[in-house]
Design an enzyme around this catalytic site. Structure first.
Site, short mmCIF file in Angstrom:
data_model
loop_
_atom_site.label_atom_id
_atom_site.label_comp_id
_atom_site.label_asym_id
_atom_site.label_seq_id
_atom_site.Cartn_x
_atom_site.Cartn_y
_atom_site.Cartn_z
CB SER A 156 -0.89 -0.46 1.08
OG SER A 156 -1.36 1.65 1.49
CE1 TYR B 248 -5.36 -1.42 4.25
CE2 TYR B 248 -4.20 0.10 4.15
CZ TYR B 248 -4.87 -0.74 3.66
OH TYR B 248 -4.54 -1.38 1.96
#
Ligand code: NAP
Length: 254
Positions: free
Chosen positions: A146, A159
């Site tokens: 990400s 996350y």
């Protein structure tokens, strides 16, 4: 001559979290390039991915299960070997996100996010890596990272921690396995229009702020990931190891 290196004929692939979103696009791209593709999701409903893989003329199966559970990871790997006989390509795509300010972030969400977005990636990579090492024929492992592998984000502490870990895990595994013909790399998608970003896209202020910062001036689509995945899963990337490839509309360069 060079185009041939993107072919995946005869290869067996597993793409986790491929019943929708980015994983579905990756599964179909690999199938169109010639690979048999095992599809997976948490939901029992297989979605449309298996049909698309079959329509490309490849073998497929669907396996459902929560990857937070270690036994599910093992069962998914064993199912793949039982169906295809071997595994050449693993794409660790399944992932979840939970948004809350750090001060109020529930520990259950932290544990679940780390289990799915980081620990399951290691478990499946370990199972696939052992198998590839034993066979001695090499292989490809692609982790979906990400932008938060590089940046901290806001309201997504678990996350960001998990995806930061994915970038490091990718390099750690690559360092061990590169000389054995196993490529371990990652893709860092930018802001893509999938269910993962529904909340962001529904927030007019955040959505505008994000779009203003993306040089490409648009959200990414699942199909924008497919080419990068195909490259990292094929012999075209045989000398690429431990790399995190951003597919982000230029975000990180800004
Ligand atoms: P998505 O549309 O929400 O799809 C996520 C997939 O992962 C689904 O197939 C889901 O299964 C599966 N999954 C989620 N939690 C799971 C669990 N506990 N056990 C098993 N499977 C689980 O998300 P996406 O946008 O395609 O995201 C795919 C990957 O890209 C994720 O790793 C995500 O972090 C990463 N990513 C996305 C973006 C973005 O902007 N969209 C940006 C950077 C990175 P079900 O379909 O059965 O629910």
């Amino acid at each position: 001559m060079y185009l041939e290196s993107f072919q995946l004929k005869g290869k067996n692939a597993l793409v986790t979290g491929s019943r929708r979103g980015l994983g579905a696009a990756i599964a179909v791209a690999l199938a169109e390039a010639g690979a048999n593709v095992g599809c997976h999701g948490r939901d029992r409903d297989p979605g449309a991915s298996c049909e698309a893989v079959s329509a490309a003329g490849r073998k497929t199966f669907y396996f459902s299960g929560d990857l937070a559970n270690a036994k599910t990871c093992t069962a998914l790997f064993e199912k793949t070997i039982a169906e295809f006989g071997s595994l050449d390509i693993l794409v660790n795509n399944a992932g979840a996100i939970h948004r809350a300010p750090a001060a109020e972030y529930p520990m259950e969400s932290w544990d679940e996010l780390i289990a799915v977005d980081l620990t399951a990636v290691f478990r499946l990579s370990q199972l696939a890596g052992r198998h590839m090492l034993q066979r001695g024929t090499g292989g490809k492992i692609v982790n979906i990272a990400s932008l938060l592998s590089f940046q901290g984000g806001v309201f997504v502490p678990a996350y960001a921690a998990a995806k930061g870990g994915i970038a490091q895990l990718t390099k750690a595994l690559a360092n061990e396995w590169a000389s054995k013909g196993i490529n371990v790399n990652a893709i860092a998608p930018g802001y893509m229009a999938t269910d993962n970003t529904t909340a962001l896209r529904a927030d007019p202020v955040r959505s505008r702020q994000l779009l203003e910062r993306i040089p490409a001036a648009r959200w990414g689509e699942p199909k924008d990931i497919a080419g990068a995945a195909l490259y990292l899963c094929s012999s075209a990337s045989d000398y690429v190891h431990g790399h995190v490839l951003a597919v982000d509309g230029g975000w990180l360069g800004r």
